[in-house]
Write an enzyme that holds these catalytic residues in place. Structure first.
Site, short mmCIF file in Angstrom:
data_model
loop_
_atom_site.label_atom_id
_atom_site.label_comp_id
_atom_site.label_asym_id
_atom_site.label_seq_id
_atom_site.Cartn_x
_atom_site.Cartn_y
_atom_site.Cartn_z
CD GLN A 1 1.84 45.53 -72.08
OE1 GLN A 1 2.96 45.57 -71.58
NE2 GLN A 1 1.37 46.49 -72.86
CE LYS B 1 6.25 47.50 -71.98
NZ LYS B 1 4.89 47.62 -71.44
CG ASP C 1 3.69 50.76 -66.39
OD1 ASP C 1 4.59 51.09 -67.18
OD2 ASP C 1 2.96 49.76 -66.56
#
Ligand code: NAD
Length: 309
Positions: free
Chosen positions: A98, A54, A124
Protein backbone atom coordinates in the site's frame (compact mmCIF):
# COMPACT_ATOMS: atom_id res chain seq x y z
CA UNK A 1 -29.57 17.95 -20.28
CA UNK A 2 -27.62 16.52 -17.32
CA UNK A 3 -25.06 13.86 -18.16
CA UNK A 4 -25.71 10.15 -17.95
CA UNK A 5 -24.14 8.84 -14.74
CA UNK A 6 -21.74 5.94 -15.27
CA UNK A 7 -22.34 3.68 -12.29
CA UNK A 8 -18.98 2.28 -11.20
CA UNK A 9 -20.43 0.60 -8.14
CA UNK A 10 -22.75 -1.53 -10.30
CA UNK A 11 -19.98 -2.34 -12.80
CA UNK A 12 -17.61 -3.26 -9.96
CA UNK A 13 -20.25 -5.55 -8.43
CA UNK A 14 -20.80 -7.23 -11.82
CA UNK A 15 -17.07 -7.85 -12.25
CA UNK A 16 -16.83 -9.33 -8.76
CA UNK A 17 -19.83 -11.58 -9.41
CA UNK A 18 -18.22 -12.82 -12.64
CA UNK A 19 -15.03 -13.68 -10.73
CA UNK A 20 -16.81 -15.85 -8.16
CA UNK A 21 -17.17 -19.02 -10.30
CA UNK A 22 -13.50 -18.73 -11.36
CA UNK A 23 -12.44 -18.40 -7.72
CA UNK A 24 -14.60 -21.36 -6.73
CA UNK A 25 -13.29 -23.51 -9.60
CA UNK A 26 -9.68 -22.72 -8.73
CA UNK A 27 -10.29 -23.38 -5.05
CA UNK A 28 -11.88 -26.75 -5.85
CA UNK A 29 -9.06 -27.70 -8.22
CA UNK A 30 -6.04 -26.81 -6.06
CA UNK A 31 -7.58 -27.11 -2.59
CA UNK A 32 -7.00 -23.51 -1.55
CA UNK A 33 -8.39 -20.08 -2.46
CA UNK A 34 -6.37 -17.49 -4.39
CA UNK A 35 -4.09 -15.71 -1.89
CA UNK A 36 -3.42 -11.97 -1.76
CA UNK A 37 -0.72 -10.52 0.49
CA UNK A 38 -1.21 -6.86 1.42
CA UNK A 39 1.70 -5.03 3.02
CA UNK A 40 0.87 -1.91 5.03
CA UNK A 41 3.71 0.13 6.48
CA UNK A 42 2.68 2.69 9.08
CA UNK A 43 -0.81 3.99 9.85
CA UNK A 44 -1.73 6.53 7.16
CA UNK A 45 -5.48 7.06 7.76
CA UNK A 46 -6.39 6.93 4.06
CA UNK A 47 -4.35 3.74 3.60
CA UNK A 48 -6.05 2.13 6.60
CA UNK A 49 -9.44 2.69 4.91
CA UNK A 50 -8.28 1.46 1.49
CA UNK A 51 -6.71 -1.66 3.00
CA UNK A 52 -9.79 -2.45 5.08
CA UNK A 53 -11.94 -2.22 1.92
CA UNK A 54 -9.56 -4.44 -0.02
CA UNK A 55 -9.54 -7.09 2.73
CA UNK A 56 -13.33 -7.07 2.97
CA UNK A 57 -14.06 -7.21 -0.77
CA UNK A 58 -11.41 -9.89 -1.31
CA UNK A 59 -12.97 -12.02 1.45
CA UNK A 60 -16.45 -11.55 -0.05
CA UNK A 61 -15.11 -12.78 -3.41
CA UNK A 62 -13.63 -15.94 -1.84
CA UNK A 63 -10.03 -14.69 -2.03
CA UNK A 64 -7.89 -15.16 1.07
CA UNK A 65 -6.34 -11.76 1.74
CA UNK A 66 -3.66 -11.48 4.41
CA UNK A 67 -2.50 -8.21 5.93
CA UNK A 68 1.15 -7.90 6.91
CA UNK A 69 1.94 -4.78 8.88
CA UNK A 70 5.32 -3.09 9.06
CA UNK A 71 6.05 -0.45 11.71
CA UNK A 72 6.09 3.18 10.49
CA UNK A 73 9.61 3.70 11.83
CA UNK A 74 11.02 0.47 10.34
CA UNK A 75 13.69 0.75 7.63
CA UNK A 76 12.67 0.06 4.03
CA UNK A 77 14.67 -3.18 4.31
CA UNK A 78 11.88 -4.59 6.43
CA UNK A 79 9.33 -3.99 3.65
CA UNK A 80 11.75 -5.52 1.15
CA UNK A 81 12.18 -8.60 3.36
CA UNK A 82 8.38 -8.91 3.72
CA UNK A 83 7.97 -8.76 -0.06
CA UNK A 84 10.72 -11.37 -0.53
CA UNK A 85 8.94 -13.69 1.89
CA UNK A 86 5.64 -13.25 0.02
CA UNK A 87 7.40 -13.85 -3.32
CA UNK A 88 8.61 -17.20 -1.96
CA UNK A 89 5.28 -18.37 -0.55
CA UNK A 90 3.37 -20.82 -2.69
CA UNK A 91 -0.04 -19.93 -1.20
CA UNK A 92 0.34 -16.25 -2.16
CA UNK A 93 -0.62 -15.41 -5.76
CA UNK A 94 -0.75 -11.63 -5.52
CA UNK A 95 1.22 -9.00 -3.61
CA UNK A 96 0.46 -5.36 -3.11
CA UNK A 97 2.30 -2.83 -1.03
CA UNK A 98 0.00 0.00 0.00
CA UNK A 99 1.19 3.45 -0.99
CA UNK A 100 2.38 5.84 0.39
CA UNK A 101 5.25 4.34 2.34
CA UNK A 102 6.31 6.31 5.44
CA UNK A 103 8.49 9.28 4.42
CA UNK A 104 11.30 8.07 6.70
CA UNK A 105 11.87 5.06 4.43
CA UNK A 106 13.50 7.37 1.87
CA UNK A 107 12.70 8.99 -1.46
CA UNK A 108 13.42 5.88 -3.49
CA UNK A 109 11.55 3.47 -1.18
CA UNK A 110 8.49 3.04 -3.44
CA UNK A 111 10.66 2.25 -6.48
CA UNK A 112 12.83 -0.20 -4.55
CA UNK A 113 9.79 -1.99 -3.17
CA UNK A 114 8.02 -2.20 -6.56
CA UNK A 115 11.23 -3.57 -8.11
CA UNK A 116 11.31 -6.31 -5.46
CA UNK A 117 7.85 -7.73 -6.29
CA UNK A 118 7.76 -10.89 -8.42
CA UNK A 119 6.12 -9.69 -11.69
CA UNK A 120 3.97 -12.84 -11.74
CA UNK A 121 2.43 -11.71 -8.42
CA UNK A 122 2.37 -7.98 -9.21
CA UNK A 123 -1.41 -7.47 -9.01
CA UNK A 124 -1.04 -3.66 -9.04
CA UNK A 125 0.78 -3.90 -12.39
CA UNK A 126 3.48 -1.47 -11.22
CA UNK A 127 6.68 -3.47 -11.85
CA UNK A 128 8.83 -2.48 -14.84
CA UNK A 129 8.17 -5.91 -16.39
CA UNK A 130 4.40 -5.44 -16.39
CA UNK A 131 4.66 -1.76 -17.38
CA UNK A 132 6.87 -2.82 -20.32
CA UNK A 133 4.48 -5.57 -21.38
CA UNK A 134 1.70 -2.98 -21.42
CA UNK A 135 3.75 -0.65 -23.64
CA UNK A 136 4.11 -3.50 -26.13
CA UNK A 137 0.44 -4.55 -25.76
CA UNK A 138 1.46 -8.01 -24.58
CA UNK A 139 -0.39 -10.00 -21.89
CA UNK A 140 0.56 -9.01 -18.34
CA UNK A 141 -0.91 -7.63 -15.15
CA UNK A 142 -2.24 -4.12 -15.83
CA UNK A 143 -2.66 -1.27 -13.33
CA UNK A 144 -6.09 -1.56 -11.72
CA UNK A 145 -7.50 1.98 -12.00
CA UNK A 146 -6.97 2.45 -15.74
CA UNK A 147 -8.04 -1.09 -16.59
CA UNK A 148 -11.15 -0.45 -14.48
CA UNK A 149 -11.89 2.65 -16.56
CA UNK A 150 -11.72 0.57 -19.76
CA UNK A 151 -14.12 -1.96 -18.21
CA UNK A 152 -16.52 0.83 -17.31
CA UNK A 153 -16.42 2.32 -20.82
CA UNK A 154 -17.00 -1.11 -22.38
CA UNK A 155 -19.80 -2.06 -20.02
CA UNK A 156 -21.45 1.33 -20.64
CA UNK A 157 -21.41 0.80 -24.41
CA UNK A 158 -19.04 3.72 -25.04
CA UNK A 159 -17.05 3.35 -28.27
CA UNK A 160 -13.29 3.80 -27.76
CA UNK A 161 -12.07 3.01 -31.28
CA UNK A 162 -11.55 6.20 -33.24
CA UNK A 163 -12.44 8.45 -30.29
CA UNK A 164 -10.26 11.39 -29.35
CA UNK A 165 -9.11 10.75 -25.77
CA UNK A 166 -7.41 13.33 -23.57
CA UNK A 167 -5.88 12.29 -20.25
CA UNK A 168 -4.94 14.94 -17.74
CA UNK A 169 -2.18 13.49 -15.53
CA UNK A 170 0.88 11.43 -16.44
CA UNK A 171 1.52 9.31 -13.34
CA UNK A 172 2.89 5.79 -13.67
CA UNK A 173 -0.13 4.34 -11.88
CA UNK A 174 -2.98 6.13 -13.69
CA UNK A 175 -2.22 8.61 -16.49
CA UNK A 176 0.42 6.69 -18.48
CA UNK A 177 -1.19 3.23 -18.36
CA UNK A 178 -4.57 4.86 -19.11
CA UNK A 179 -3.11 6.44 -22.25
CA UNK A 180 -1.60 3.11 -23.37
CA UNK A 181 -4.81 1.16 -22.82
CA UNK A 182 -6.84 3.71 -24.81
CA UNK A 183 -4.17 3.73 -27.53
CA UNK A 184 -4.26 -0.07 -27.79
CA UNK A 185 -8.02 0.20 -28.20
CA UNK A 186 -7.47 2.55 -31.16
CA UNK A 187 -8.31 5.90 -29.58
CA UNK A 188 -6.30 8.95 -30.66
CA UNK A 189 -4.63 9.87 -27.40
CA UNK A 190 -3.22 13.08 -25.92
CA UNK A 191 -1.59 13.19 -22.48
CA UNK A 192 -1.68 16.53 -20.62
CA UNK A 193 0.17 17.55 -17.48
CA UNK A 194 1.07 20.52 -15.33
CA UNK A 195 3.09 22.17 -18.09
CA UNK A 196 0.58 21.72 -20.91
CA UNK A 197 -0.22 24.98 -22.72
CA UNK A 198 -3.91 25.90 -23.06
CA UNK A 199 -5.08 22.91 -21.05
CA UNK A 200 -8.83 23.73 -21.36
CA UNK A 201 -8.45 24.07 -25.13
CA UNK A 202 -6.72 20.68 -25.46
CA UNK A 203 -9.21 19.03 -23.09
CA UNK A 204 -12.09 20.41 -25.18
CA UNK A 205 -10.96 18.31 -28.16
CA UNK A 206 -11.77 15.12 -26.21
CA UNK A 207 -14.60 12.73 -26.87
CA UNK A 208 -13.34 10.88 -23.79
CA UNK A 209 -11.73 13.06 -21.11
CA UNK A 210 -9.97 11.39 -18.18
CA UNK A 211 -9.01 13.54 -15.18
CA UNK A 212 -6.29 12.02 -12.96
CA UNK A 213 -4.76 15.08 -11.37
CA UNK A 214 -5.39 15.07 -7.63
CA UNK A 215 -6.84 18.61 -7.49
CA UNK A 216 -10.46 18.94 -6.37
CA UNK A 217 -12.95 20.35 -8.92
CA UNK A 218 -10.07 21.34 -11.23
CA UNK A 219 -11.81 20.40 -14.49
CA UNK A 220 -14.48 23.05 -15.05
CA UNK A 221 -17.14 23.16 -17.80
CA UNK A 222 -14.84 25.16 -20.12
CA UNK A 223 -12.60 22.01 -20.35
CA UNK A 224 -15.41 19.91 -21.75
CA UNK A 225 -16.83 19.53 -25.23
CA UNK A 226 -20.64 19.26 -24.99
CA UNK A 227 -21.62 15.60 -24.95
CA UNK A 228 -18.14 14.28 -24.07
CA UNK A 229 -17.60 11.31 -21.77
CA UNK A 230 -15.83 12.50 -18.60
CA UNK A 231 -14.02 10.03 -16.33
CA UNK A 232 -13.15 11.48 -12.93
CA UNK A 233 -10.35 9.47 -11.30
CA UNK A 234 -9.63 12.01 -8.54
CA UNK A 235 -10.18 11.18 -4.89
CA UNK A 236 -9.59 14.34 -2.86
CA UNK A 237 -10.64 14.77 0.77
CA UNK A 238 -11.72 18.39 1.35
CA UNK A 239 -12.49 19.92 4.74
CA UNK A 240 -12.70 23.62 3.74
CA UNK A 241 -16.42 24.47 4.01
CA UNK A 242 -16.18 27.60 1.83
CA UNK A 243 -14.75 25.58 -1.07
CA UNK A 244 -17.39 22.89 -0.73
CA UNK A 245 -20.17 25.52 -0.67
CA UNK A 246 -18.76 27.13 -3.80
CA UNK A 247 -18.87 23.84 -5.72
CA UNK A 248 -22.28 22.42 -4.82
CA UNK A 249 -25.73 24.07 -5.05
CA UNK A 250 -27.42 24.73 -1.66
CA UNK A 251 -29.90 21.83 -2.08
CA UNK A 252 -27.16 19.29 -2.92
CA UNK A 253 -27.07 16.19 -0.69
CA UNK A 254 -23.27 16.51 -0.83
CA UNK A 255 -23.51 19.62 1.38
CA UNK A 256 -25.57 17.66 3.92
CA UNK A 257 -22.92 14.92 3.82
CA UNK A 258 -20.23 17.51 4.46
CA UNK A 259 -22.21 18.90 7.41
CA UNK A 260 -22.44 15.40 8.90
CA UNK A 261 -18.78 14.40 8.49
CA UNK A 262 -16.89 17.72 8.36
CA UNK A 263 -15.10 16.44 5.26
CA UNK A 264 -16.07 15.41 1.77
CA UNK A 265 -14.42 13.33 -0.94
CA UNK A 266 -14.41 15.33 -4.16
CA UNK A 267 -13.20 14.34 -7.60
CA UNK A 268 -10.96 16.27 -9.98
CA UNK A 269 -14.03 17.33 -11.97
CA UNK A 270 -16.24 20.27 -10.98
CA UNK A 271 -19.88 19.28 -10.33
CA UNK A 272 -21.08 21.79 -12.98
CA UNK A 273 -19.43 19.63 -15.68
CA UNK A 274 -22.42 17.27 -15.37
CA UNK A 275 -24.46 19.95 -17.19
CA UNK A 276 -22.14 19.86 -20.23
CA UNK A 277 -20.88 16.26 -20.45
CA UNK A 278 -22.80 13.49 -22.17
CA UNK A 279 -21.75 10.94 -19.55
CA UNK A 280 -19.76 11.24 -16.34
CA UNK A 281 -18.47 9.12 -13.46
CA UNK A 282 -19.54 10.25 -9.98
CA UNK A 283 -17.18 10.57 -7.01
CA UNK A 284 -17.65 8.50 -4.93
CA UNK A 285 -19.16 5.51 -6.75
CA UNK A 286 -17.40 5.92 -10.10
CA UNK A 287 -13.85 4.75 -10.73
CA UNK A 288 -13.07 3.77 -7.11
CA UNK A 289 -15.15 0.55 -6.97
CA UNK A 290 -13.67 -0.54 -10.30
CA UNK A 291 -10.13 -0.21 -8.97
CA UNK A 292 -10.87 -2.73 -6.22
CA UNK A 293 -12.73 -5.05 -8.61
CA UNK A 294 -9.75 -5.07 -10.99
CA UNK A 295 -7.37 -5.79 -8.10
CA UNK A 296 -9.39 -8.92 -7.39
CA UNK A 297 -9.52 -9.75 -11.11
CA UNK A 298 -5.73 -9.45 -11.32
CA UNK A 299 -5.36 -11.69 -8.25
CA UNK A 300 -7.52 -14.36 -9.86
CA UNK A 301 -5.61 -14.04 -13.16
CA UNK A 302 -2.28 -14.31 -11.36
CA UNK A 303 -3.48 -17.38 -9.45
CA UNK A 304 -4.82 -19.04 -12.61
CA UNK A 305 -1.55 -18.36 -14.42
CA UNK A 306 0.61 -19.66 -11.56
CA UNK A 307 -1.51 -22.76 -10.98
CA UNK A 308 -2.04 -23.69 -14.62
CA UNK A 309 -1.39 -27.39 -15.07
P1 NAD B 1 -0.01 12.04 -9.16
O1 NAD B 1 0.14 13.15 -8.19
O2 NAD B 1 1.01 10.98 -9.23
O3 NAD B 1 -0.13 12.65 -10.63
C1 NAD B 1 -0.92 13.77 -10.88
C2 NAD B 1 -0.73 14.20 -12.31
O4 NAD B 1 -1.51 15.37 -12.50
C3 NAD B 1 0.72 14.55 -12.63
O5 NAD B 1 1.12 13.80 -13.74
C4 NAD B 1 0.69 16.03 -12.98
O6 NAD B 1 1.44 16.35 -14.15
C5 NAD B 1 -0.78 16.30 -13.25
N1 NAD B 1 -1.09 17.65 -12.78
C6 NAD B 1 -0.86 18.17 -11.55
N2 NAD B 1 -1.24 19.48 -11.54
C7 NAD B 1 -1.70 19.75 -12.76
C8 NAD B 1 -2.19 20.93 -13.37
N3 NAD B 1 -2.30 22.06 -12.69
N4 NAD B 1 -2.55 20.87 -14.66
C9 NAD B 1 -2.44 19.71 -15.36
N5 NAD B 1 -1.98 18.57 -14.85
C10 NAD B 1 -1.60 18.60 -13.56
O7 NAD B 1 -1.47 11.45 -8.90
P2 NAD B 1 -2.12 10.01 -9.26
O8 NAD B 1 -1.55 8.99 -8.37
O9 NAD B 1 -2.10 9.80 -10.73
O10 NAD B 1 -3.62 10.28 -8.78
C11 NAD B 1 -4.41 11.31 -9.35
C12 NAD B 1 -5.72 11.37 -8.60
O11 NAD B 1 -6.40 10.13 -8.77
C13 NAD B 1 -5.60 11.58 -7.09
O12 NAD B 1 -6.71 12.34 -6.64
C14 NAD B 1 -5.70 10.17 -6.55
O13 NAD B 1 -6.18 10.14 -5.22
C15 NAD B 1 -6.68 9.58 -7.49
N6 NAD B 1 -6.62 8.12 -7.62
C16 NAD B 1 -7.80 7.48 -7.61
C17 NAD B 1 -7.85 6.10 -7.77
C18 NAD B 1 -9.18 5.43 -7.80
O14 NAD B 1 -9.28 4.27 -7.51
N7 NAD B 1 -10.25 6.15 -8.18
C19 NAD B 1 -6.67 5.38 -7.92
C20 NAD B 1 -5.45 6.08 -7.97
C21 NAD B 1 -5.44 7.45 -7.82
Amino acid sequence: MPARILDGAAAGAAIRAELKPRVDALHARVGRPPGLGIVLAGHDPGSEIYVRNKLRTAGDAGIRAELIRVAAEAPVGEVLATVAALNARDDIDGILVQSPLPAGMGDDAETRVIDAIDPAKDVDGFTPVNAGLLVQNRPGLVACTPSGVIELLDRSGIEIKGARAVIIGRSDIVGKPMALLLLHRHATVTICHSRTQDLPGVARTADILVAAIGKPAFVTPDFVKPGAVVIDVGINPVSDEARVRAWFPPESPRLAAFARHGTLTVGDVHPAVAEVAGAITPVPGGVGPLTIAMLLANTVRAAEARLRT
